[in-house]
Design a protein around this motif. Structure first.
Motif, PDB file in Angstrom:
ATOM      1  N   ARG A  98       0.559  -1.057  -0.498  1.00 16.57           N
ATOM      2  CA  ARG A  98       0.249  -0.158   0.433  1.00 16.57           C
ATOM      3  C   ARG A  98       0.611   1.568  -0.104  1.00 16.57           C
ATOM      4  O   ARG A  98       1.890   1.566   0.541  1.00 16.57           O
ATOM      5  CB  ARG A  98      -1.273   0.029   1.317  1.00 16.57           C
ATOM      6  N   VAL A 152       1.871   4.308   1.300  1.00 16.24           N
ATOM      7  CA  VAL A 152       2.563   4.848   2.229  1.00 16.24           C
ATOM      8  C   VAL A 152       2.408   6.764   2.785  1.00 16.24           C
ATOM      9  O   VAL A 152       3.155   7.433   1.781  1.00 16.24           O
ATOM     10  CB  VAL A 152       3.742   4.979   2.997  1.00 16.24           C
ATOM     11  N   VAL A 209      -1.067   4.425   6.662  1.00 18.33           N
ATOM     12  CA  VAL A 209      -1.554   3.950   5.272  1.00 18.33           C
ATOM     13  C   VAL A 209      -3.441   4.191   5.384  1.00 18.33           C
ATOM     14  O   VAL A 209      -3.740   3.934   6.455  1.00 18.33           O
ATOM     15  CB  VAL A 209      -1.201   2.608   5.167  1.00 18.33           C
TER      16      VAL A 209
END
Length: 389
Positions: free
Chosen positions: A207, A209, A277
């Motif tokens: 994912r 950041v 995140v």
């Protein structure tokens, strides 16, 4: 006519008129009163034309520079739109696609040229189209950002689970004129369902950041829950007197978000450089495994909030400070030879807001604890707790 050629001709004309004027003045057989008045005016006007041409040239250069700057800015934002990691679509209120970026075209397996003019509903399975139609009608009547979880089908391709974030655009008369869509393929995150996730690191490695520096206010979106990958985030609200009240600390491995509270005023501030995140609510609804993973983290925030409530409920300020330091020791403490060091520097103002008292009172009490040897400070002004149980 080219502006530079015009200026050159104006300068040539002005020079020739100046030569004629000078020649006419020095000829002995022509008296001054015989010099035609029109010739004088023509010469004077030629100078005005030259000055006007020079000013026009300068304005033209400024316009060219401004046009180049605007074109560069347009291209910059076009590139941001075109090559964004998420799919972006602009449709009318009926869902007819008017604009699409490269990512959206790739997700739907259709070239941008053929995508424009197609109804968005064409990429929705038949059995789910009625639901999307109803959502489109509601969107035109609301100003809220909507998050939809639907299946989409690529052209000549397979189905995939998509999270659609949709907002309505209105004109000055408050009439809905278009819809803006963010399209995300969340099928690649369905590995969460297989149960192969072993730890948070594995879960969040793929994912994006989001980084925030110390002191920055972190934007909150009701559709997003933030997971703290690194750093410390202060969660606070404000009372009626305008004073800030500390209500939580989100450390690494914890979650926070405006959807997890009923407070009207809820603010998140980075107490250190942090890495976050984002997790969308639609993903949680679609993934029981993700919900199972986040539940302990939400419970952790709940227990911490209750601890802060207990602190604020103590009658004596000394007791509030004692239990707050004990809580901080548990949440952000790290062992050092001198005792337990709080890994983040807390100001007296931060501590006062958590204890529901004034900074002056906290300064006095902290000074007393320091004199008694219960606390000390390192070179970076971090609190060190000694024999603090």
């Amino acid at each position: 006519m080219n502006i530079e050629k015009f200026i050159q001709r104006a300068e040539t004309l002005q020079k020739r008129l100046a030569d004629l004027y000078q020649t006419a003045n020095v000829l002995p057989w022509i008296s001054e009163d015989l010099l035609p008045q029109a010739f004088k005016e023509l010469y004077n006007n030629s100078k005005i034309v030259k000055l006007a041409a020079q000013e026009l040239y300068q304005q033209n250069e400024e316009l060219v520079q401004t046009r180049n700057w605007l074109e560069a800015e347009r291209q910059h934002y076009q590139d941001l739109f075109e090559f964004a990691p998420d799919g972006y679509l602009v449709t009318n209120t009926e869902g007819i696609i008017q604009e699409a970026n490269h990512t959206a075209a790739k997700l739907l397996n259709v070239s941008k040229h053929f995508l424009v003019g197609k109804p968005m509903i064409n990429f929705v399975p038949l059995e789910e189209r009625q639901q999307v139609y109803s959502e489109l009608i509601q969107l035109s009547q609301s100003d809220r950002v909507r998050e939809l979880l639907v299946r989409l089908q690529q052209r000549y391709g397979e189905f995939f689970d998509a999270a659609l974030t949709v907002t309505v655009v209105r004109n000055q008369q408050d009439k809905a004129i278009s819809l803006r869509w963010i399209v995300r393929n969340i099928s690649d995150r369905q590995y969460l369902e297989s149960g192969i996730v072993k730890n948070d690191g594995d879960f969040f490695n793929d994912r994006h950041v989001h980084k925030h520096y110390k002191g920055e206010t972190i934007p909150l979106n009701p559709l997003v829950i933030w997971y703290v990958s690194q750093g410390l985030v202060k969660l606070s609200t404000y009372c009626e007197t305008g004073e800030e009240v500390l209500i939580g600390l989100a450390t690494a491995g914890m979650v926070f978000g405006s959807s997890l509270t009923s407070l009207n005023i809820y603010q998140a501030t980075a107490l250190s450089d942090v890495e976050l995140v984002s997790i969308y609510a639609a993903e949680i609804e679609a993934s029981p495994n993700l919900s199972h993973t986040l539940l302990p983290k939400i419970n952790q925030r709940l227990r911490q909030t209750e601890s802060f409530l207990v602190i604020s409920g103590r009658r004596r300020i000394q007791e509030r400070l004692y239990y707050l330091l004990k809580l901080l020791k548990r949440e952000v403490g790290e062992s050092v030879p001198e005792g337990t060091r709080l890994s983040v520097r807390f100001t007296h103002e931060d501590i006062a807001s958590a204890c529901c008292t004034t900074r002056v009172t906290i300064t006095r009490l902290m000074g007393k604890l320091q004199e008694e040897g219960i606390i000390s400070f390192d070179l970076k002004k971090h609190i060190i707790l000694r024999d603090f149980d």
